[in-house]
Motif scaffolding. Structure first.
Motif, PDB file in Angstrom:
ATOM      1  N   MET A  62      15.668  -6.541  -0.126  1.00 47.39           N
ATOM      2  CA  MET A  62      15.250  -5.140  -0.088  1.00 47.39           C
ATOM      3  C   MET A  62      14.857  -4.757   1.344  1.00 47.39           C
ATOM      4  N   SER A  63      15.304  -3.624   1.783  1.00 50.56           N
ATOM      5  CA  SER A  63      14.968  -3.203   3.141  1.00 50.56           C
ATOM      6  C   SER A  63      13.526  -2.684   3.186  1.00 50.56           C
ATOM      7  N   GLN A  64      12.974  -2.712   4.372  1.00 48.02           N
ATOM      8  CA  GLN A  64      11.591  -2.279   4.544  1.00 48.02           C
ATOM      9  C   GLN A  64      11.432  -0.798   4.310  1.00 48.02           C
ATOM     10  N   THR A  65      10.242  -0.424   3.841  1.00 44.74           N
ATOM     11  CA  THR A  65       9.907   0.990   3.717  1.00 44.74           C
ATOM     12  C   THR A  65       8.709   1.269   4.617  1.00 44.74           C
ATOM     13  N   PHE A  66       8.439   2.520   4.781  1.00 45.19           N
ATOM     14  CA  PHE A  66       7.295   2.966   5.562  1.00 45.19           C
ATOM     15  C   PHE A  66       6.004   2.378   4.996  1.00 45.19           C
ATOM     16  N   TYR A  67       5.949   2.236   3.676  1.00 46.05           N
ATOM     17  CA  TYR A  67       4.731   1.763   3.011  1.00 46.05           C
ATOM     18  C   TYR A  67       4.374   0.320   3.334  1.00 46.05           C
ATOM     19  N   GLN A  68       5.271  -0.425   3.914  1.00 49.66           N
ATOM     20  CA  GLN A  68       4.987  -1.811   4.298  1.00 49.66           C
ATOM     21  C   GLN A  68       4.373  -1.898   5.698  1.00 49.66           C
ATOM     22  N   GLN A  69       4.228  -0.757   6.345  1.00 48.19           N
ATOM     23  CA  GLN A  69       3.689  -0.708   7.702  1.00 48.19           C
ATOM     24  C   GLN A  69       2.167  -0.521   7.660  1.00 48.19           C
ATOM     25  N   SER A  70       1.533  -0.781   8.791  1.00 46.90           N
ATOM     26  CA  SER A  70       0.112  -0.470   8.937  1.00 46.90           C
ATOM     27  C   SER A  70      -0.135  -0.068  10.382  1.00 46.90           C
ATOM     28  N   ALA A  71      -1.283   0.544  10.612  1.00 48.82           N
ATOM     29  CA  ALA A  71      -1.649   0.980  11.964  1.00 48.82           C
ATOM     30  C   ALA A  71      -3.166   1.095  12.024  1.00 48.82           C
ATOM     31  N   VAL A  72      -3.698   1.139  13.227  1.00 51.08           N
ATOM     32  CA  VAL A  72      -5.140   1.262  13.427  1.00 51.08           C
ATOM     33  C   VAL A  72      -5.482   2.739  13.629  1.00 51.08           C
TER      34      VAL A  72
END
Length: 162
Positions: free
Chosen positions: A1-11
């Motif tokens: 499965m390809s990555q989605t935006f929801y798998q990202q994080s940021a400070v």
């Protein structure tokens, strides 16, 4: 499965790590911002869009960046105060990031590879480049800094109704 935006994080601008997973089922507009840019006036229409559609599921995420003409010199506290005082910004702001180069924030590496720019370029050209993400976390489109936030209303409304 390809990555989605929801798998990202940021400070965020307060220094807390934020998982983009919390924006699941929302339409998200990500913008790299700067306080001393010719496009800084876009904070006002971005905030207007946020106020108009946040109850329906729109989230706008601002990522200050100092890579273009050193137009975001301040620290996080200064940036936050500037945005709130001058433009009434209430949408989430994040810590200052690089959007290009070896030190580009992982979330921007993901966004740029998901929605390439002119002629297939991944590089961000200037402040206030925008990325539109659907409710499933798919990056749909990249918009140039010259794209006025108010010109995104039709697409945002369409995605909110899906």
């Amino acid at each position: 499965m390809s990555q989605t935006f929801y798998q990202q994080s940021a400070v965020d601008i307060q220094g807390n790590t934020v998982s983009m997973d919390q924006f699941k089922d929302h339409v998200v507009l990500v913008v790299n911002t700067a306080s001393e840019c010719g496009f800084t006036h876009q904070y006002k229409p971005l905030e207007h869009l946020y106020q108009l559609y946040k109850e329906q599921g729109l989230v706008i995420l601002g990522f200050p960046c100092n890579q273009f003409g050193s137009q975001e010199k301040g620290d996080e506290a200064t940036i936050s105060k500037f945005c709130e005082l001058n433009f009434g910004v209430s949408f989430p702001l994040f810590s200052k990031v690089d959007v290009n180069g070896a030190n580009a924030a992982p979330i921007y590496k993901f966004l740029k590879s998901s929605a390439k720019g002119l002629l297939g370029s991944e590089s961000i050209k200037w402040n206030f480049t925008k990325f539109l993400i659907d409710k499933e976390g798919k990056v749909l489109k990249r918009y140039a800094p010259t794209m006025k936030p108010e010109n995104l209303v039709e697409q945002i409304e369409y995605l909110l109704k899906k």
